[in-house]
Write a protein that holds these residues in place. Sequence first.
Motif, PDB file in Angstrom:
ATOM      1  N   THR A  12       0.844  -1.195   0.000  1.00  0.00           N
ATOM      2  CA  THR A  12       0.000   0.000   0.000  1.00  0.00           C
ATOM      3  C   THR A  12       0.877   1.242   0.000  1.00  0.00           C
ATOM      4  N   ARG A  14       0.354   5.640  -0.041  1.00  0.00           N
ATOM      5  CA  ARG A  14      -0.539   6.796  -0.008  1.00  0.00           C
ATOM      6  C   ARG A  14       0.260   8.076  -0.231  1.00  0.00           C
ATOM      7  N   THR A  19      -4.918   7.104  -1.791  1.00  0.00           N
ATOM      8  CA  THR A  19      -4.277   5.786  -1.801  1.00  0.00           C
ATOM      9  C   THR A  19      -4.079   5.380  -3.255  1.00  0.00           C
ATOM     10  N   ASN A  22      -3.327  -0.030  -3.258  1.00  0.00           N
ATOM     11  CA  ASN A  22      -4.167  -0.425  -2.132  1.00  0.00           C
ATOM     12  C   ASN A  22      -4.170  -1.941  -1.942  1.00  0.00           C
ATOM     13  N   GLU A 210      -5.846  -1.168  -7.314  1.00  0.00           N
ATOM     14  CA  GLU A 210      -6.277  -2.483  -6.836  1.00  0.00           C
ATOM     15  C   GLU A 210      -6.178  -3.520  -7.951  1.00  0.00           C
TER      16      GLU A 210
END
Length: 314
Positions: A12, A14, A19, A22, A210
């Motif tokens: 992950t 950010r 984000t 993720n 994702e």
Amino acid sequence: MTPLAIDVTGLTKRYDDKTVVNQVDLQVGQGRICGFLGPNGSGKTTTIRMLCGLLRPDEGQGQCLGLDLRSDAAAIKRQVGYMTQRFGLYEDLSIRQNLDFVARLFELPQRQQRVDQALAQLGLEGRQSQLAGNLSGGWKQRLALAACLIHEPRLLLLDEPTAGVDPKARRDFWDEIHRLADDGITVLVSTHYMDEAARCHDLVYIAYGEILARGTESEIIQGAGLTVYAVDGVQGSGWTERLRELPGVDSVAAFGNTLHVAGRDEQALSEAMASLRAEPGLRLSLAEASLEDVFISLLGGARDNFSAATETGV
């Protein structure tokens, strides 16, 4: 089981409140070519930079080449070849001078011999005195790959390496990548080209940070469960939007003069297509789903959690 060159979970990253990667899980077997696909801003570059130790993940753990992603970042860098989206060598240096500079950075023994080997491996001997800034896109690509390989890495991370080069240069590049994989080098390569994706052993599709799909080409197509109709004979504008509004339609994409209409609800899509058969000049037929059909459909159903971003190359 093939040993894993990359094995990370929960990766992950950010930036402020955004984000961009993720909870990504990524596994790539040793000697495999893994295609990393996704739209611009999907998190491909950020993921690659975390894998090679240039960015520290905010969350997640795992290993590259048996080395811990967090504690062994410096050691990972010495065993990875990273080719960036943009040409990153010195344009006012010659091909040989650039390779010699990279060899110095890695403090390679027998530096002259290693440079000679890199020149020969990528067919650069005849141009070794030419300034990098005067090279075409295809020759810059060869030079960049030579620089990635000069320290004999075990893992190559290639970020859209064939963008802007001609078809022959792309084919030559991929022939070289397969030769390297045959020698046991693992390759993670991001690309937008579906013909290049088809040349990978495995594929991972990421959108908005994702992972949406993974597997071989056939596994991803079968797993998508798409029904696809080819629509020919479309006359006039507005057909794409009209088809998208039909029940059961997930995506519509143009392939030359044909529109591919895809959906996961086979019955609803079939009924919608049946309602069009009376349209004059329109020809409908079932078609095999392609990788592009699948990825367009996946992107259409993905949630954009970074829509306000203006930064490119995320």
